[in-house]
Design a protein around this motif. Structure first.
Motif, PDB file in Angstrom:
ATOM      1  N   LEU A   1     -14.368   5.547  32.595  1.00 27.70           N
ATOM      2  CA  LEU A   1     -14.696   6.581  33.583  1.00 27.70           C
ATOM      3  C   LEU A   1     -14.333   7.926  32.788  1.00 27.70           C
ATOM      4  O   LEU A   1     -14.781   9.081  33.106  1.00 27.70           O
ATOM      5  CB  LEU A   1     -14.194   6.504  34.664  1.00 27.70           C
ATOM      6  CG  LEU A   1     -14.854   5.459  35.632  1.00 27.70           C
ATOM      7  CD1 LEU A   1     -14.029   5.407  37.204  1.00 27.70           C
ATOM      8  CD2 LEU A   1     -16.053   5.972  36.095  1.00 27.70           C
ATOM      9  N   ILE A   2     -13.662   7.943  31.689  1.00 24.95           N
ATOM     10  CA  ILE A   2     -13.072   9.151  31.114  1.00 24.95           C
ATOM     11  C   ILE A   2     -13.947   9.444  29.515  1.00 24.95           C
ATOM     12  O   ILE A   2     -14.458  10.491  29.445  1.00 24.95           O
ATOM     13  CB  ILE A   2     -11.803   9.575  30.716  1.00 24.95           C
ATOM     14  CG1 ILE A   2     -11.030   9.188  31.994  1.00 24.95           C
ATOM     15  CG2 ILE A   2     -11.200  10.527  30.106  1.00 24.95           C
ATOM     16  CD1 ILE A   2     -11.124  10.016  33.020  1.00 24.95           C
ATOM     17  N   ASN A   3     -14.163   8.592  28.722  1.00 26.75           N
ATOM     18  CA  ASN A   3     -14.695   8.757  27.462  1.00 26.75           C
ATOM     19  C   ASN A   3     -16.154   8.290  27.487  1.00 26.75           C
ATOM     20  O   ASN A   3     -16.371   7.209  27.679  1.00 26.75           O
ATOM     21  CB  ASN A   3     -13.747   8.060  26.573  1.00 26.75           C
ATOM     22  CG  ASN A   3     -12.487   8.654  26.293  1.00 26.75           C
ATOM     23  OD1 ASN A   3     -12.226   9.648  25.772  1.00 26.75           O
ATOM     24  ND2 ASN A   3     -11.420   7.938  26.555  1.00 26.75           N
ATOM     25  N   TRP A   4     -17.130   9.155  27.376  1.00 24.61           N
ATOM     26  CA  TRP A   4     -18.367   9.091  27.652  1.00 24.61           C
ATOM     27  C   TRP A   4     -19.117   9.381  26.300  1.00 24.61           C
ATOM     28  O   TRP A   4     -18.788  10.264  25.367  1.00 24.61           O
ATOM     29  CB  TRP A   4     -18.796  10.033  28.624  1.00 24.61           C
ATOM     30  CG  TRP A   4     -18.671   9.565  29.865  1.00 24.61           C
ATOM     31  CD1 TRP A   4     -17.412   9.991  30.601  1.00 24.61           C
ATOM     32  CD2 TRP A   4     -19.142   8.633  30.776  1.00 24.61           C
ATOM     33  NE1 TRP A   4     -17.411   9.268  32.056  1.00 24.61           N
ATOM     34  CE2 TRP A   4     -18.253   8.529  32.172  1.00 24.61           C
ATOM     35  CE3 TRP A   4     -20.190   7.994  30.897  1.00 24.61           C
ATOM     36  CZ2 TRP A   4     -18.495   7.856  33.123  1.00 24.61           C
ATOM     37  CZ3 TRP A   4     -20.536   6.836  31.983  1.00 24.61           C
ATOM     38  CH2 TRP A   4     -19.485   6.925  33.360  1.00 24.61           C
ATOM     39  N   ARG A   5     -20.168   8.544  25.954  1.00 31.76           N
ATOM     40  CA  ARG A   5     -21.228   8.716  24.860  1.00 31.76           C
ATOM     41  C   ARG A   5     -22.654   8.610  25.344  1.00 31.76           C
ATOM     42  O   ARG A   5     -22.719   7.876  26.258  1.00 31.76           O
ATOM     43  CB  ARG A   5     -20.865   7.699  23.947  1.00 31.76           C
ATOM     44  CG  ARG A   5     -20.857   6.376  23.989  1.00 31.76           C
ATOM     45  CD  ARG A   5     -20.646   5.433  22.711  1.00 31.76           C
ATOM     46  NE  ARG A   5     -20.628   4.006  23.101  1.00 31.76           N
ATOM     47  CZ  ARG A   5     -21.753   3.276  22.757  1.00 31.76           C
ATOM     48  NH1 ARG A   5     -22.599   3.748  22.469  1.00 31.76           N
ATOM     49  NH2 ARG A   5     -21.684   1.924  23.021  1.00 31.76           N
ATOM     50  N   ILE A   6     -23.287   9.426  25.038  1.00 35.95           N
ATOM     51  CA  ILE A   6     -24.925   9.402  25.032  1.00 35.95           C
ATOM     52  C   ILE A   6     -25.512   8.126  24.606  1.00 35.95           C
ATOM     53  O   ILE A   6     -25.220   8.085  23.237  1.00 35.95           O
ATOM     54  CB  ILE A   6     -25.491  10.668  24.900  1.00 35.95           C
ATOM     55  CG1 ILE A   6     -24.971  12.149  25.354  1.00 35.95           C
ATOM     56  CG2 ILE A   6     -26.994  10.558  24.940  1.00 35.95           C
ATOM     57  CD1 ILE A   6     -25.417  13.119  24.810  1.00 35.95           C
ATOM     58  N   ILE A   7     -26.081   7.421  25.034  1.00 40.73           N
ATOM     59  CA  ILE A   7     -26.807   6.121  24.610  1.00 40.73           C
ATOM     60  C   ILE A   7     -28.201   5.991  24.447  1.00 40.73           C
ATOM     61  O   ILE A   7     -28.661   5.410  23.842  1.00 40.73           O
ATOM     62  CB  ILE A   7     -26.184   4.933  25.133  1.00 40.73           C
ATOM     63  CG1 ILE A   7     -26.449   4.766  26.659  1.00 40.73           C
ATOM     64  CG2 ILE A   7     -24.523   4.744  25.111  1.00 40.73           C
ATOM     65  CD1 ILE A   7     -26.202   3.555  27.423  1.00 40.73           C
ATOM     66  N   SER A   8     -28.796   6.962  25.361  1.00 34.82           N
ATOM     67  CA  SER A   8     -30.302   6.924  25.436  1.00 34.82           C
ATOM     68  C   SER A   8     -30.531   8.055  26.294  1.00 34.82           C
ATOM     69  O   SER A   8     -30.070   8.754  26.930  1.00 34.82           O
ATOM     70  CB  SER A   8     -30.852   5.435  25.820  1.00 34.82           C
ATOM     71  OG  SER A   8     -30.443   5.292  27.174  1.00 34.82           O
ATOM     72  N   TYR A   9     -32.180   8.089  26.342  1.00 38.88           N
ATOM     73  CA  TYR A   9     -32.887   9.022  27.369  1.00 38.88           C
ATOM     74  C   TYR A   9     -33.857   8.235  27.700  1.00 38.88           C
ATOM     75  O   TYR A   9     -34.674   7.619  27.289  1.00 38.88           O
ATOM     76  CB  TYR A   9     -33.525  10.192  26.541  1.00 38.88           C
ATOM     77  CG  TYR A   9     -32.558  11.114  25.875  1.00 38.88           C
ATOM     78  CD1 TYR A   9     -31.772  12.103  26.704  1.00 38.88           C
ATOM     79  CD2 TYR A   9     -31.799  11.008  24.738  1.00 38.88           C
ATOM     80  CE1 TYR A   9     -30.780  13.197  25.960  1.00 38.88           C
ATOM     81  CE2 TYR A   9     -31.022  11.797  24.169  1.00 38.88           C
ATOM     82  CZ  TYR A   9     -30.672  12.974  24.958  1.00 38.88           C
ATOM     83  OH  TYR A   9     -29.477  13.891  24.293  1.00 38.88           O
ATOM     84  N   ALA A  10     -34.076   8.521  29.304  1.00 42.26           N
ATOM     85  CA  ALA A  10     -35.288   7.902  29.733  1.00 42.26           C
ATOM     86  C   ALA A  10     -36.659   8.146  29.404  1.00 42.26           C
ATOM     87  O   ALA A  10     -37.690   7.534  29.531  1.00 42.26           O
ATOM     88  CB  ALA A  10     -35.014   8.047  31.328  1.00 42.26           C
ATOM     89  N   TYR A  11     -36.921   9.376  28.907  1.00 41.97           N
ATOM     90  CA  TYR A  11     -38.055   9.783  28.492  1.00 41.97           C
ATOM     91  C   TYR A  11     -37.986  10.651  27.303  1.00 41.97           C
ATOM     92  O   TYR A  11     -37.077  11.579  26.988  1.00 41.97           O
ATOM     93  CB  TYR A  11     -38.957  10.587  29.497  1.00 41.97           C
ATOM     94  CG  TYR A  11     -38.571  11.784  29.882  1.00 41.97           C
ATOM     95  CD1 TYR A  11     -38.459  12.956  29.368  1.00 41.97           C
ATOM     96  CD2 TYR A  11     -37.750  11.865  31.227  1.00 41.97           C
ATOM     97  CE1 TYR A  11     -38.322  14.260  29.940  1.00 41.97           C
ATOM     98  CE2 TYR A  11     -37.428  13.037  31.833  1.00 41.97           C
ATOM     99  CZ  TYR A  11     -37.636  14.211  31.292  1.00 41.97           C
ATOM    100  OH  TYR A  11     -36.976  15.361  31.658  1.00 41.97           O
ATOM    101  N   ASP A  12     -38.964  10.646  26.556  1.00 38.24           N
ATOM    102  CA  ASP A  12     -39.188  11.376  25.173  1.00 38.24           C
ATOM    103  C   ASP A  12     -39.654  12.983  25.597  1.00 38.24           C
ATOM    104  O   ASP A  12     -39.359  13.973  25.062  1.00 38.24           O
ATOM    105  CB  ASP A  12     -39.777  11.008  24.115  1.00 38.24           C
ATOM    106  CG  ASP A  12     -39.329   9.827  23.418  1.00 38.24           C
ATOM    107  OD1 ASP A  12     -37.960   9.894  23.164  1.00 38.24           O
ATOM    108  OD2 ASP A  12     -39.707   8.927  22.907  1.00 38.24           O
TER     109      ASP A  12
END
Length: 526
Positions: free
Chosen positions: A70-81
């Protein structure tokens, strides 16, 4: 013996002195993300947490992040281009979608499938994106009209699917079983006539930002309101039936932290995820401990947002939320890391990290009058309390009228770049802090490679940026004036670093960016 005793006492004193500091470093603190990550929606699947957020006019859009604590986050994807191919979303024909695009999303996990829904004023539609694999995709999309404002997607135990939405008056619609649209055979229902009533109902921002949960057989609806003369406030309504009647109360009213919902940990602990307006850096996430009393979630410590949390310490926002990039993707990797987003839809034919190894090439393809209308500006978030962005640019292939460099994107933007004027090159700083762009300084440049740096100070909402250039990447010289950054509603987004190149006279010129490096430490020599 006296020396030994003295030495022992000294060691004990040091341990005593630093123990609180060590303990603090082992604990998380609010804000949990000091960057623009608003309108969060969070789900837990096993021991992993997933979060969606708002990036409006950016492309790709609707970012998905992952955390194990809940503290250390990373971006893993996007729902749309790209949300849609329309002028406003592509900065075409003088149109733009600043502050529009897609807004507050609703992330859900149901029967092995991830769902994230959102809505867009720009297209007038509601969107539902689905995938089995939230990290690798692919995402499938279903879209329908109308655009349901600040909705919450909800799967009930009886198999029916609803969206709860609205501002002030909270409504509910049932969706078709395949989620392709609203089930018009079931009438829309107003489930709360005036959701802002618990906060005083004296004007201001009506209750919105719905997030609906079912916990222990009861339905809990979270909203945000902003009473006139008050602060952003968490409202909670509870009911035994999804359609009501609902009873409501104030859930939290402290330092303007509001809008969000509930998340539980595998150990049974609960938190509320919320955000706070924090000046020019944007809307930043907070976590608030939750205890249950008499069937109600009780937010905060004695009604207050705590500074520290009994959670693991943050490892920093680099490289999970923002990251440096040397523009040298490995075989099989995406050309750009997920931290990057384009300002509106890009023209894929006018940028490349392949044409010159180790460089991002931005080529002009049309005439643009200013930075806010420029095509193919590549951005990522600024972060607080301090962030510094640096880049190096080869400007040898730019054409007369071209302007390329490093900017801070917002309505009241700031730029440092190279402007080609005839056969001459100039380092130029532009300050649009008053809302109008003003050239503050111009310096003749006699070489082909130049280095730029922009420092952002968000400490205690100081919201000031300073601009520097260097001829060798080591010795820096201030240029122009400090930019007084301001969060503006037309853009509705925190400041972003932006790499740009646009043409004012002719097309076909290009600038090669060697790297973009970001730091959260104010130790770079000036």
């Amino acid at each position: 013996m006296k020396k030994v005793i003295s030495k022992v006492i000294g060691i004990v004193a040091i341990i005593f002195l630093y123990t609180p500091l060590i303990a603090q470093q082992q604990n998380a603190q609010n804000p949990v993300i000091f960057a623009d990550v608003p309108d969060m929606s969070i789900v837990r699947v096993g021991n992993s947490y997933y979060m969606s957020s708002t990036t409006m006019h950016m492309s790709p859009g609707l970012p998905i992040m992952k955390s194990e604590d809940l503290i250390n986050w990373r971006i893993i994807s996007y729902a749309y281009d790209a949300l849609a191919d329309v002028d406003a979303l592509s900065l075409n024909n003088g149109k733009q979608a600043y502050g529009k695009g897609t807004w507050a999303s609703s992330l859900r996990h149901h029967n092995g499938t991830f769902y994230v829904s959102t809505f867009a004023q720009t297209t007038g539609k509601t969107y539902i994106y689905t995938t089995k694999d939230i990290e690798k995709g692919p995402w499938k999309v279903t879209a329908f009209q109308p655009s349901l404002h600040d909705h919450s997607l909800f799967f009930d135990d009886n198999g029916k699917v609803y969206m709860v939405y609205g501002s002030g008056k909270i409504k509910m619609v049932e969706l078709k079983p395949d989620l392709s649209g609203i089930n018009t055979a079931v009438p829309e229902k107003v489930i709360i006539e005036n959701a802002g009533l618990p906060s005083g109902n004296n004007g201001g921002l009506p209750a919105e930002g719905s997030q609906l949960f079912k916990i222990r057989g009861k339905y809990y609806l979270f909203n945000i309101s902003w009473p006139r003369g008050g602060m952003r406030t968490v409202l909670i309504h509870r009911s035994d039936n999804i359609s009501g009647p609902y009873e409501g109360r104030i859930g939290l009213q402290d330092i303007g932290v509001a809008q969000g919902g509930l998340i539980d940990q595998p150990n049974g602990e609960w938190f509320a995820y919320l955000f706070r307006d924090d000046g020019a850096v944007g809307r930043i996430p907070y976590l608030v401990p939750v205890k249950w009393k008499d069937g109600w979630p009780v937010l905060g410590i004695a009604g207050k947002v705590p500074e520290r949390l009994d959670l693991p310490a943050s490892k920093g926002l680099i490289p999970g939320i923002v990251a440096s990039d040397d523009f040298s993707p490995k075989a099989g990797d995406a050309e750009l890391p997920l931290v990057w987003q384009w300002n509106h839809n890009p023209d894929a034919g006018l940028w490349s990290v392949r044409k010159r190894k180790g460089f991002l090439r931005l080529t002009t393809g049309r005439i643009d009058s200013n930075f806010l209308l420029a095509k193919n500006t590549l951005t990522q978030r600024t972060i607080g309390p301090y962030s510094s962005g640096t880049t190096s640019i080869d400007v040898s292939k730019m054409k007369d009228g071209d302007f390329a460099g490093l900017g801070l994107l917002q309505q009241n933007y700031g730029l440092i770049g190279v402007n080609i004027d005839g056969k001459d090159r100039y380092v130029v700083m532009i300050d649009a802090g008053t809302g109008k762009p003003i050239e503050k300084e111009r310096v003749l440049l006699k070489q082909k490679v130049i280095y730029f740096r922009v420092d952002c100070d968000f400490i205690k909402r100081r919201d000031v940026a300073n601009f520097f250039y260097s001829l060798d990447g080591k010795n820096w010289k201030a240029i122009g004036t400090p930019l007084n950054m301001a969060y503006t509603i037309p853009h509705f987004m925190g400041y972003r670093f932006g790499l740009f190149n646009y043409a004012k006279k002719q097309t076909g010129g290009y600038a090669d960016f060697d790297y973009f490096h970001i730091s959260d430490q104010p130790s770079v020599k000036k």
